[in-house]
Scaffold this active site. Structure first.
Site, short mmCIF file in Angstrom:
data_model
loop_
_atom_site.label_atom_id
_atom_site.label_comp_id
_atom_site.label_asym_id
_atom_site.label_seq_id
_atom_site.Cartn_x
_atom_site.Cartn_y
_atom_site.Cartn_z
N HIS A 1 -1.57 -7.63 5.37
CA HIS A 1 -2.88 -7.64 5.75
C HIS A 1 -3.49 -8.65 3.93
O HIS A 1 -3.05 -8.85 3.18
CB HIS A 1 -4.25 -5.80 5.11
CG HIS A 1 -3.47 -5.70 3.84
ND1 HIS A 1 -2.40 -5.50 3.36
CD2 HIS A 1 -4.41 -5.79 2.38
CE1 HIS A 1 -1.83 -4.63 2.25
NE2 HIS A 1 -3.16 -5.12 1.53
N ASP B 1 -6.46 -8.82 0.78
CA ASP B 1 -7.27 -8.56 0.03
C ASP B 1 -8.43 -8.65 0.32
O ASP B 1 -8.70 -10.52 0.09
CB ASP B 1 -6.84 -7.95 -1.81
CG ASP B 1 -5.22 -7.48 -1.73
OD1 ASP B 1 -5.02 -6.09 -0.58
OD2 ASP B 1 -5.20 -7.00 -2.13
N ARG C 1 8.23 3.87 -4.23
CA ARG C 1 7.09 3.11 -4.91
C ARG C 1 5.85 3.34 -4.95
O ARG C 1 5.08 4.84 -4.69
CB ARG C 1 7.02 1.89 -4.11
CG ARG C 1 6.74 0.68 -4.60
CD ARG C 1 6.19 0.00 -4.02
NE ARG C 1 5.37 -1.81 -4.43
CZ ARG C 1 5.47 -2.39 -5.09
NH1 ARG C 1 6.62 -2.74 -5.48
NH2 ARG C 1 4.88 -3.60 -5.11
N HIS D 1 -0.09 -9.85 2.57
CA HIS D 1 1.01 -9.50 2.29
C HIS D 1 2.08 -7.63 3.22
O HIS D 1 0.02 -7.25 3.77
CB HIS D 1 0.88 -8.94 0.61
CG HIS D 1 -0.49 -8.57 0.39
ND1 HIS D 1 -1.44 -9.27 -0.01
CD2 HIS D 1 -1.02 -7.32 -0.44
CE1 HIS D 1 -2.17 -8.44 -0.23
NE2 HIS D 1 -1.98 -7.35 -0.40
O1 LIG Z 1 1.24 -1.02 -3.36
C1 LIG Z 1 1.68 -2.56 -2.96
O2 LIG Z 1 2.64 -3.36 -3.92
C2 LIG Z 1 0.66 -2.96 -2.19
C3 LIG Z 1 -0.65 -2.75 -2.21
C4 LIG Z 1 -1.64 -3.23 -0.74
O3 LIG Z 1 -1.37 -4.42 -1.20
C5 LIG Z 1 -2.81 -2.80 -1.20
O4 LIG Z 1 -3.35 -1.94 -1.42
O5 LIG Z 1 -3.96 -3.69 -0.83
FE LIG Z 2 -3.09 -5.17 -0.31
#
Ligand SMILES: O=C(O)CCC(=O)C(=O)O
Ligand SMILES: [Fe+2]
Length: 199
Positions: free
Chosen positions: A71, A73, A140, A129
């Site tokens: 996606h 952001d 993670r 990403h």
């Molecule tokens: O957790 C991550 O490293 C990225 C998460 C992400 O892209 C988001 O929450 O929009």
């Molecule tokens: Fe994100």
């Protein structure tokens, strides 16, 4: 609360530098959106549990799993912090080349959002990403600060960026409209397409 305030400050400083880099006379044009008391900025915690091996015939570490689908952001600017477990990848081009982003708990990572892409007519691009969780290693964890404008703020290119060579690509919309579109479409959809003229 202190963390949110610190992220707001950091995001504002970065946005002012970006404004300066673009020679925008009013260099706080981006940061004032997230400094506004009505700003729709949010903080999110993500946790990606390590995927357990499936059994004697599983492929172990090769068996990568999507922890967070691809996606971009939607907001203006994201500040990401994570523990030392990898998984984040960014897509560098339209051919779908995914590059792992090495984790570093001592660093902040910046991700341009769709709103900044529209405001600058693509001088800054909102990179796609995703996060992979795999069968080896630990979980993670990430803390995401999403710097967003107020719901009624209009997202439309700054006039100085619009020219016959670089016409506006989308009809003006409010952040509220875009947020609604983002939450009512699938994660990986390119939501900006919904705002192309004539759609
Ligand atoms: O957790 C991550 O490293 C990225 C998460 C992400 O892209 C988001 O929450 O929009
Ligand atoms: Fe994100």
């Amino acid at each position: 609360m202190d963390y949110i305030e610190a992220m707001k400050e950091l995001a504002s400083e970065v946005l002012d530098l970006l404004g300066e880099g673009l020679w925008i006379p009013e260099k706080q044009v981006f940061s004032r959106q997230i400094k506004d008391v009505q700003s729709d900025s949010v903080l999110r915690f993500n946790h990606y549990a390590a995927v357990k091996q499936q059994g004697p015939f599983s492929k172990g570490c090769q068996e990568d799993r999507i922890g967070f689908g691809e996606h971009s952001d939607p907001q203006i600017l994201t500040i990401l912090r994570s523990n030392d477990v990898g998984g984040l990848e960014i897509c560098l081009n339209d051919d779908g080349l995914w590059i792992p982003v090495p984790p570093d708990p001592t660093q902040f990572y910046l991700i341009i959002g769709d709103a900044l892409r529209v405001l600058t007519i693509g001088r800054f691009v909102s990179a796609r990403h995703r996060v992979l969780a795999n069968t080896c290693g630990d979980s993670r964890m990430s803390i995401m600060y999403f710097g967003a404008p107020p719901l009624d703020a209009t997202i439309s290119p700054l006039p100085q960026f619009v020219s016959s060579q670089k016409p506006r690509l989308y009809r003006p919309f409010t952040w509220g409209e875009y947020k609604k579109a983002a939450y009512s479409s699938r994660l990986g959809d390119c939501r900006l397409d919904l705002f192309k003229p004539g759609i």
